[in-house]
Every structure is written in structure tokens, then in C-alpha cells.
Design a protein around this motif. Sequence first.
Motif, mmCIF file in Angstrom:
data_model
loop_
_atom_site.group_PDB
_atom_site.id
_atom_site.type_symbol
_atom_site.label_atom_id
_atom_site.label_comp_id
_atom_site.label_asym_id
_atom_site.label_seq_id
_atom_site.Cartn_x
_atom_site.Cartn_y
_atom_site.Cartn_z
ATOM 1 N N PRO A 131 0.797 -1.233 0.000
ATOM 2 C CA PRO A 131 0.000 0.000 0.000
ATOM 3 C C PRO A 131 0.828 1.282 0.000
ATOM 4 C CG PRO A 131 0.111 -0.884 2.211
ATOM 5 C CD PRO A 131 0.831 -1.873 1.325
ATOM 6 N N ALA A 132 2.126 1.173 0.243
ATOM 7 C CA ALA A 132 2.963 2.377 0.348
ATOM 8 C C ALA A 132 4.417 2.010 0.075
ATOM 9 C CB ALA A 132 2.819 2.994 1.743
ATOM 10 N N ALA A 133 5.272 3.020 0.013
ATOM 11 C CA ALA A 133 6.695 2.797 -0.220
ATOM 12 C C ALA A 133 7.300 2.090 0.991
ATOM 13 C CB ALA A 133 7.404 4.127 -0.458
ATOM 14 N N ALA A 134 8.219 1.157 0.748
ATOM 15 C CA ALA A 134 8.753 0.345 1.847
ATOM 16 C C ALA A 134 10.240 0.093 1.671
ATOM 17 C CB ALA A 134 8.011 -0.996 1.920
ATOM 18 N N GLY A 135 10.997 0.295 2.767
ATOM 19 C CA GLY A 135 12.392 -0.123 2.779
ATOM 20 C C GLY A 135 13.355 0.862 2.149
ATOM 21 N N PRO A 136 14.648 0.521 2.202
ATOM 22 C CA PRO A 136 15.688 1.443 1.749
ATOM 23 C C PRO A 136 15.993 1.389 0.261
ATOM 24 C CG PRO A 136 16.695 -0.492 2.707
ATOM 25 C CD PRO A 136 15.207 -0.677 2.863
ATOM 26 N N ALA A 137 15.332 0.500 -0.487
ATOM 27 C CA ALA A 137 15.568 0.382 -1.927
ATOM 28 C C ALA A 137 14.235 0.361 -2.653
ATOM 29 C CB ALA A 137 16.366 -0.886 -2.240
ATOM 30 N N LEU A 138 14.020 1.323 -3.541
ATOM 31 C CA LEU A 138 12.779 1.398 -4.318
ATOM 32 C C LEU A 138 13.121 1.473 -5.802
ATOM 33 C CD1 LEU A 138 10.704 4.020 -2.293
ATOM 34 C CD2 LEU A 138 10.479 1.528 -2.220
ATOM 35 N N TYR A 139 12.478 0.623 -6.579
ATOM 36 C CA TYR A 139 12.615 0.641 -8.035
ATOM 37 C C TYR A 139 11.412 1.408 -8.576
ATOM 38 C CZ TYR A 139 13.663 -1.181 -12.726
ATOM 39 O OH TYR A 139 13.994 -1.301 -14.065
ATOM 40 N N LEU A 140 11.649 2.558 -9.194
ATOM 41 C CA LEU A 140 10.587 3.440 -9.671
ATOM 42 C C LEU A 140 10.544 3.418 -11.196
ATOM 43 C CD1 LEU A 140 11.341 6.459 -7.318
ATOM 44 C CD2 LEU A 140 9.608 4.695 -6.977
ATOM 45 N N ARG A 141 9.370 3.146 -11.747
ATOM 46 C CA ARG A 141 9.208 3.117 -13.201
ATOM 47 C C ARG A 141 9.026 4.534 -13.723
ATOM 48 N NH1 ARG A 141 8.118 -1.800 -15.526
ATOM 49 N NH2 ARG A 141 8.991 -0.706 -17.321
ATOM 50 N N ARG A 142 9.828 4.885 -14.719
ATOM 51 C CA ARG A 142 9.758 6.243 -15.255
ATOM 52 C C ARG A 142 8.394 6.524 -15.895
ATOM 53 N NH1 ARG A 142 13.441 10.144 -16.073
ATOM 54 N NH2 ARG A 142 15.117 8.715 -15.492
ATOM 55 N N ASP A 143 7.819 5.533 -16.585
ATOM 56 C CA ASP A 143 6.502 5.743 -17.199
ATOM 57 C C ASP A 143 5.474 6.146 -16.148
ATOM 58 O OD1 ASP A 143 7.529 5.132 -19.645
ATOM 59 O OD2 ASP A 143 6.687 3.116 -19.761
ATOM 60 N N ALA A 144 5.534 5.516 -14.988
ATOM 61 C CA ALA A 144 4.593 5.848 -13.923
ATOM 62 C C ALA A 144 4.865 7.243 -13.374
ATOM 63 C CB ALA A 144 4.675 4.816 -12.805
ATOM 64 N N MET A 145 6.126 7.580 -13.178
ATOM 65 C CA MET A 145 6.464 8.909 -12.663
ATOM 66 C C MET A 145 5.948 9.996 -13.614
ATOM 67 S SD MET A 145 8.125 8.820 -9.706
ATOM 68 C CE MET A 145 9.245 10.203 -9.533
ATOM 69 N N ARG A 146 6.104 9.767 -14.925
ATOM 70 C CA ARG A 146 5.608 10.745 -15.892
ATOM 71 C C ARG A 146 4.089 10.809 -15.883
ATOM 72 N NH1 ARG A 146 9.805 8.789 -20.624
ATOM 73 N NH2 ARG A 146 11.511 10.239 -20.143
ATOM 74 N N GLY A 159 7.186 10.791 3.107
ATOM 75 C CA GLY A 159 5.756 10.810 2.852
ATOM 76 C C GLY A 159 5.413 11.036 1.393
ATOM 77 N N ALA A 160 6.287 11.732 0.654
ATOM 78 C CA ALA A 160 6.041 11.962 -0.779
ATOM 79 C C ALA A 160 6.033 10.654 -1.549
ATOM 80 C CB ALA A 160 7.107 12.899 -1.346
ATOM 81 N N LEU A 161 6.860 9.696 -1.137
ATOM 82 C CA LEU A 161 6.884 8.397 -1.802
ATOM 83 C C LEU A 161 5.664 7.570 -1.431
ATOM 84 C CD1 LEU A 161 10.670 7.883 -1.326
ATOM 85 C CD2 LEU A 161 9.548 7.949 -3.548
ATOM 86 N N ASP A 162 5.237 7.655 -0.171
ATOM 87 C CA ASP A 162 3.995 6.990 0.229
ATOM 88 C C ASP A 162 2.813 7.548 -0.567
ATOM 89 O OD1 ASP A 162 5.172 5.313 2.140
ATOM 90 O OD2 ASP A 162 5.022 6.844 3.695
ATOM 91 N N ASP A 163 2.768 8.866 -0.695
ATOM 92 C CA ASP A 163 1.689 9.509 -1.449
ATOM 93 C C ASP A 163 1.736 9.099 -2.922
ATOM 94 O OD1 ASP A 163 -0.394 11.738 -1.855
ATOM 95 O OD2 ASP A 163 1.222 12.351 -3.206
ATOM 96 N N PHE A 164 2.929 9.019 -3.488
ATOM 97 C CA PHE A 164 3.077 8.587 -4.881
ATOM 98 C C PHE A 164 2.489 7.191 -5.076
ATOM 99 C CE2 PHE A 164 5.659 6.067 -7.862
ATOM 100 C CZ PHE A 164 5.367 6.722 -9.044
ATOM 101 N N CYS A 165 2.781 6.281 -4.147
ATOM 102 C CA CYS A 165 2.260 4.917 -4.252
ATOM 103 C C CYS A 165 0.745 4.886 -4.157
ATOM 104 C CB CYS A 165 2.888 4.032 -3.177
ATOM 105 S SG CYS A 165 4.634 3.653 -3.448
ATOM 106 N N ARG A 166 0.174 5.720 -3.286
ATOM 107 C CA ARG A 166 -1.284 5.746 -3.160
ATOM 108 C C ARG A 166 -1.924 6.329 -4.418
ATOM 109 N NH1 ARG A 166 -3.572 4.525 1.470
ATOM 110 N NH2 ARG A 166 -5.103 3.856 -0.066
ATOM 111 N N ARG A 167 -1.322 7.378 -4.986
ATOM 112 C CA ARG A 167 -1.851 7.938 -6.225
ATOM 113 C C ARG A 167 -1.743 6.921 -7.364
ATOM 114 N NH1 ARG A 167 1.134 12.096 -8.205
ATOM 115 N NH2 ARG A 167 2.751 12.058 -6.608
#
Length: 204
Positions: A122-137, A151-159
Motif C-alpha cells: 500500500p505504500a513505499a517500503a524499505g531502503p531500496a525502491l525501483y521506480l518506473r519512469r513511465d509511472a512517474m511521468r 511521505g512523498a513516496l507513500d503519497d506517490f504509491c497511493r496515487r
Amino acid sequence: VLVVDDGCADPRVGAMSEGWCARTKLNARHFRHERPWGLPNTVAAAFEEVTEGDVVLLRNDAEVTAGWLPRMQRAAEAQPRVACVAAWSGENELASFVDHAEPEVVAEAAGSLDWPAPPALPAAAGPALYLRRDAMRALGGLDTASFYGWGALDDFCRRAEALGWGNLLCPSAYVARGAEAVGGATFGEIERLQVRWPDFQERV
């Protein structure tokens, strides 16, 4: 590899980072802010510096283990709409593999688990996160106006979840954290997350 120094006041950090970039066989460079920008703005700046491909966010207290990165990459690429992939980590994490053995021993145990599919988070977890650029865009990146830290990463995951993207745990990857590790959303950020996502506390 982009080593980002978010305005650390300790001059040894910059020297150590520059020295590592010079010694490593990886294509690495050091990127420093003269004053702290906060995690969301720093991540956004790193995305602008690395203009193509997905990005892995690795905290400075992470202790990686063998095979962690290709395993996370395979998990991210196995499904078309994955926004974020996290690895197992230690206690006090959302996806915790609690064992006091050496990280490589825990990583071997994690890698031996037989999961039919990566579990959703449900949210960002741990010290290593793999972020997809397509999703970020697609999601407009991190909300740098409302959040200064994790919290910005938790919010990103919820969005991402709200718009049909997935946030997954890579069950075969383990990345430990240092014994004195701290982090996660601050109290004020948790309050903002709770207002924006009323089920946040219940989900995590």
C-alpha cells in the motif's frame, strides 16, 4: 550511478562520495546541493539528471545483497503497469523479513521463497525502491509542495494505486538497513497522508 548529497554539512561526505565515484568501475558521478532540498525535490532533481530509463532509489543506510537489483528489475518488468517495487528489509519496515542473521543469509532465505506472484504493497517500503519512469511521468512525479520527506513516496504509491498502477514487493530481493536506521514519513506527513488517504494508517 548518481550519488546525491542533499546539502550535508559534514565535508567528509562529499570527499568520500567523490572518492568512491573515482574508484568504482561503474559509471558514477557525485551530485551535490549546496543546501538541503528535502527528499522529494532531491529525487525529482535526480530524475532530471538521469533522463532515460527507470530509477532505483537507494538510501544511504542500505546494505545491499547479491542479486538484489536484477531481481527487482525483473519484478518491475513482469507486469505492464507497475509504479514501484520494494525489496524485503529488516524490522520496523512495512515489508520486514525479521532475522538477526547476516544480510546475505537472510537474502538467501528470501530468495528461496516460492511466491505465485509478487504481493501488492500500500505504500513505499524499505531502503531500496525501483521506480518506473513511465509511472512517474503519468502521475506527475512526487508531490514536492505537500511533503518534505518520505511521505512523498507513500503519497506517490497511493496515487499510483488509485489510477490503476501497482506497487509490489519483490519477494526474492532483500536489502538491509544499518542498525541505527531511521526514516519513514514524519508525524506531520502522516497527518497529511491521513487527510488525503483516509485509510492510510489502516492499510499500512
